[in-house]
Design a protein around this motif. Sequence first.
Motif, short mmCIF file in Angstrom:
data_model
loop_
_atom_site.label_atom_id
_atom_site.label_comp_id
_atom_site.label_asym_id
_atom_site.label_seq_id
_atom_site.Cartn_x
_atom_site.Cartn_y
_atom_site.Cartn_z
N ASP A 145 33.68 -114.57 -27.52
CA ASP A 145 34.56 -114.20 -26.55
C ASP A 145 33.85 -113.90 -25.39
N GLN A 147 35.49 -112.66 -22.58
CA GLN A 147 36.13 -111.73 -21.75
C GLN A 147 35.57 -110.46 -21.17
N ASP A 149 32.44 -108.27 -19.66
CA ASP A 149 31.46 -108.73 -18.33
C ASP A 149 30.03 -109.01 -19.06
N ASP A 240 40.94 -123.20 -22.25
CA ASP A 240 40.12 -121.95 -22.35
C ASP A 240 39.11 -121.90 -23.22
N ARG A 241 38.65 -122.79 -23.83
CA ARG A 241 37.59 -122.97 -24.87
C ARG A 241 36.81 -123.85 -24.16
N HIS A 270 30.65 -117.64 -16.96
CA HIS A 270 31.73 -117.68 -17.57
C HIS A 270 32.35 -116.18 -18.11
N PHE A 272 33.61 -112.58 -18.46
CA PHE A 272 34.74 -111.77 -17.67
C PHE A 272 35.84 -112.42 -17.52
N LYS A 273 35.95 -113.64 -18.30
CA LYS A 273 37.37 -114.44 -18.05
C LYS A 273 37.83 -114.58 -19.52
N ASN A 274 39.05 -114.92 -19.56
CA ASN A 274 39.95 -114.99 -20.84
C ASN A 274 39.43 -116.27 -21.40
N GLU A 275 38.32 -116.60 -22.06
CA GLU A 275 37.86 -117.79 -22.32
C GLU A 275 36.96 -117.79 -23.54
N PHE A 276 36.53 -118.63 -24.35
CA PHE A 276 35.61 -118.67 -25.62
C PHE A 276 34.45 -119.74 -25.30
#
Length: 305
Positions: A145, A147, A149, A240-241, A270, A272-276
Amino acid sequence: MKKISFVSHSQINKSKWDYCMNKSINRSVYGISWYLDIVSENWDALIYGDYELIIPVTSKKYTCFFPFIKHLSQPLFCQQLGAFSSNENLLTDSKLIMSILSFFKKRYYNLGYSFNHHTSIVYKNCIINNQLTFKYIDRINLELDLQLDYDKIFKEYHKNTKRNINKNFSHKIKSIKNVSFFVNFLKKNLPKNVLLKTKDYKTIYNIISISISKCCGKCLGLYNDKDELLAGVFFLTLYDRHILLFNASFKDNSQYNYMAFLIDFFIKQHAFKNEFLDFEGSNIKGVKRFYKSFGAVEKNYLHIK
């Protein structure tokens, strides 16, 4: 009452298919039509209602001597498939799941198919509770994850990974524009136990080229101060993956772990982003340990046989 139907490749409405995938709770690049076209050219489908739930059906002939016998087969470079829908009730409906599994069992002589992480538990429970004659295993997938920092993510790295990254090593990381160059690097540097055929490398080339043309793929390389490529990765990015689909490192007597530098660079970009970051995982202990060393956790999936 709506029903689930088998739809041959030529009859699939790919606009409706991709609309369903884009809206699905468990959407995945593995199941988008253009990706399936690359990895399983004549894929078929099970479709519920008006594309309310979709299931890619990827089969191949069992042998050239018995073309009428088909094998349900998970394509190379396509880790997880199974059911996709925007409706959770459809994804977990026991009667619908039984219909899907019964179809697979009756139609295909041999099975080798993977259900996505989101649906794995309900399909496994259906097999167990109804004492269905499927063999099954849980396969490992590892994801991180992004998300938090970077400093917080780095804090969870294994001490050996931190030590590798902190070594003083003169290098630069940049995009690899030449897809053929990247694929040739893979050929030369993948482990000897990775037995890929010429057609498989052609598929890799097509995946990378088409993904880049659709702005959802990127090749990165780590170079030394002589501009020699030491490690390369390809990330397939959608929904977002970021999937670490292909990677290889030059093997030498160096004390450096080149791949660790590349992955850390990507995480730093990448964070601090809502990504995986999806490592795709491995049941090979050394590979699993390496990916876990970045703080990745298991999100496993079901494979039936």
